[in-house]
Design a protein around this motif. Structure first.
Motif, PDB file in Angstrom:
ATOM      1  N   UNK A   1      57.208  55.962 -29.197  1.00 33.85           N
ATOM      2  CA  UNK A   1      57.478  55.142 -30.421  1.00 33.85           C
ATOM      3  C   UNK A   1      57.556  53.929 -30.013  1.00 33.85           C
ATOM      4  N   UNK A   2      58.365  53.649 -29.039  1.00 33.34           N
ATOM      5  CA  UNK A   2      58.990  52.465 -28.764  1.00 33.34           C
ATOM      6  C   UNK A   2      57.816  51.573 -28.157  1.00 33.34           C
ATOM      7  N   UNK A   3      56.888  52.540 -27.201  1.00 31.04           N
ATOM      8  CA  UNK A   3      55.835  51.740 -26.725  1.00 31.04           C
ATOM      9  C   UNK A   3      54.816  51.209 -27.870  1.00 31.04           C
ATOM     10  N   UNK A   4      54.399  52.015 -28.718  1.00 29.54           N
ATOM     11  CA  UNK A   4      53.776  51.734 -30.037  1.00 29.54           C
ATOM     12  C   UNK A   4      54.260  50.538 -30.760  1.00 29.54           C
ATOM     13  N   UNK A   7      53.219  47.492 -28.450  1.00 31.95           N
ATOM     14  CA  UNK A   7      52.044  47.366 -28.644  1.00 31.95           C
ATOM     15  C   UNK A   7      51.487  46.345 -29.622  1.00 31.95           C
ATOM     16  N   UNK A   8      52.060  46.692 -30.860  1.00 33.25           N
ATOM     17  CA  UNK A   8      51.631  45.882 -32.036  1.00 33.25           C
ATOM     18  C   UNK A   8      52.565  44.995 -32.405  1.00 33.25           C
ATOM     19  N   UNK A   9      53.769  44.891 -31.611  1.00 33.48           N
ATOM     20  CA  UNK A   9      54.842  43.590 -31.861  1.00 33.48           C
ATOM     21  C   UNK A   9      55.402  43.984 -33.408  1.00 33.48           C
ATOM     22  N   UNK A  10      55.697  45.176 -33.831  1.00 34.62           N
ATOM     23  CA  UNK A  10      56.100  45.184 -35.256  1.00 34.62           C
ATOM     24  C   UNK A  10      57.382  46.412 -35.044  1.00 34.62           C
ATOM     25  N   UNK A  14      57.761  49.672 -39.922  1.00 32.89           N
ATOM     26  CA  UNK A  14      56.523  48.959 -40.049  1.00 32.89           C
ATOM     27  C   UNK A  14      55.479  50.031 -39.584  1.00 32.89           C
ATOM     28  N   UNK A  15      55.862  50.516 -38.167  1.00 38.93           N
ATOM     29  CA  UNK A  15      55.007  51.418 -37.570  1.00 38.93           C
ATOM     30  C   UNK A  15      54.968  52.787 -38.574  1.00 38.93           C
ATOM     31  N   UNK A  16      56.086  53.207 -39.015  1.00 37.28           N
ATOM     32  CA  UNK A  16      55.948  54.280 -39.984  1.00 37.28           C
ATOM     33  C   UNK A  16      54.959  54.303 -41.227  1.00 37.28           C
ATOM     34  N   UNK A  47      45.815  47.961 -36.953  1.00 36.60           N
ATOM     35  CA  UNK A  47      46.404  46.807 -36.652  1.00 36.60           C
ATOM     36  C   UNK A  47      45.388  45.336 -36.746  1.00 36.60           C
ATOM     37  N   UNK A  48      44.225  45.711 -36.298  1.00 34.49           N
ATOM     38  CA  UNK A  48      43.148  44.737 -36.273  1.00 34.49           C
ATOM     39  C   UNK A  48      42.955  44.169 -37.630  1.00 34.49           C
ATOM     40  N   UNK A  49      42.879  45.287 -38.835  1.00 32.26           N
ATOM     41  CA  UNK A  49      42.395  45.054 -39.868  1.00 32.26           C
ATOM     42  C   UNK A  49      43.360  44.284 -40.920  1.00 32.26           C
ATOM     43  N   UNK A  50      44.750  44.551 -40.372  1.00 32.39           N
ATOM     44  CA  UNK A  50      45.965  43.864 -40.926  1.00 32.39           C
ATOM     45  C   UNK A  50      46.094  42.475 -40.335  1.00 32.39           C
ATOM     46  N   UNK A  51      45.698  42.334 -39.035  1.00 34.03           N
ATOM     47  CA  UNK A  51      45.762  41.127 -38.633  1.00 34.03           C
ATOM     48  C   UNK A  51      44.616  40.039 -39.126  1.00 34.03           C
ATOM     49  N   UNK A  52      43.391  40.469 -39.814  1.00 34.21           N
ATOM     50  CA  UNK A  52      42.418  39.989 -40.452  1.00 34.21           C
ATOM     51  C   UNK A  52      42.726  39.604 -41.794  1.00 34.21           C
TER      52      UNK A  52
END
Length: 182
Positions: A1-4, A7-10, A14-16, A47-52
């Motif tokens: 979970x920490x790695x994820x 990975x997304x800097x969240x 927010x990951x949940x 993550x890519x879609x949210x960053x867009x």
């Protein structure tokens, strides 16, 4: 979970939320959560879609099925085998330029309606004549300003030859410049 999360800097929360939006659960072993390759691919795409600039509602609406390794989405909501191609981030530039070309072609064929510079005057005159009480958001749209701009105004303002008076919280009355309703 920490790695994820890293990975997304969240944050973990927010990951949940994202996991719930795209239907990823992960597998829990002891006090750690592991993600299958497919789950990571789905979270990367989210993550890519949210960053867009897309929101969670957009993600939830887009995730009808599951993404496959070859970048296709299988629509499991129907009995037919419908397959929708997903745009890979690497092809974004090509797709954007194609979309811009189509948009320009549509503008040439059907140009947008010309803006009416007298529209705010007409709308304010109608509001004054009919005695309408306008909300802050409606008045802001008519004048072409933000709601916060109107919140900063005094209780009586004169704009475009009309007197605008507050009539309670979030309400405005429009009258002619003489102070009388036209």
């Amino acid at each position: 979970m920490k790695a994820a999360c890293a990975r997304y800097a969240i944050s973990k929360q927010t990951l949940y939320v994202r996991m719930g939006a795209v239907g990823v659960t992960g597998s829990k072993r002891a006090n750690r959560t592991f993600f299958a390759t497919q789950d990571v691919f789905t979270l990367d795409a989210a993550h890519w879609h949210i960053s867009q600039g897309f929101g969670l509602k957009d993600l939830e609406a887009a995730v009808v099925g599951r993404l496959t390794d070859d970048g296709q989405t299988i629509d499991v909501g129907h009995t037919t085998d419908t397959v929708h191609l997903t745009i890979a981030p690497a092809q974004e530039r090509v797709v954007r330029s194609l979309a811009e070309a189509v948009t320009e072609a549509v503008k040439v064929v059907a140009p947008p309606p010309r803006e009416d510079p007298l529209a705010p005057y007409r709308l304010l005159k109608e509001a004054a004549t009919e005695g309408y009480i306008l909300t802050t958001s409606t008045l802001a749209k008519v004048l072409g300003v933000s709601n916060s701009t109107l919140h900063g105004w005094n209780s009586r303002e004169e704009r475009l030859g009309f007197v605008l008076k507050r009539s309670g919280i979030g309400k405005w009355v429009v009258s002619g410049s003489s102070g009388e309703t036209s």
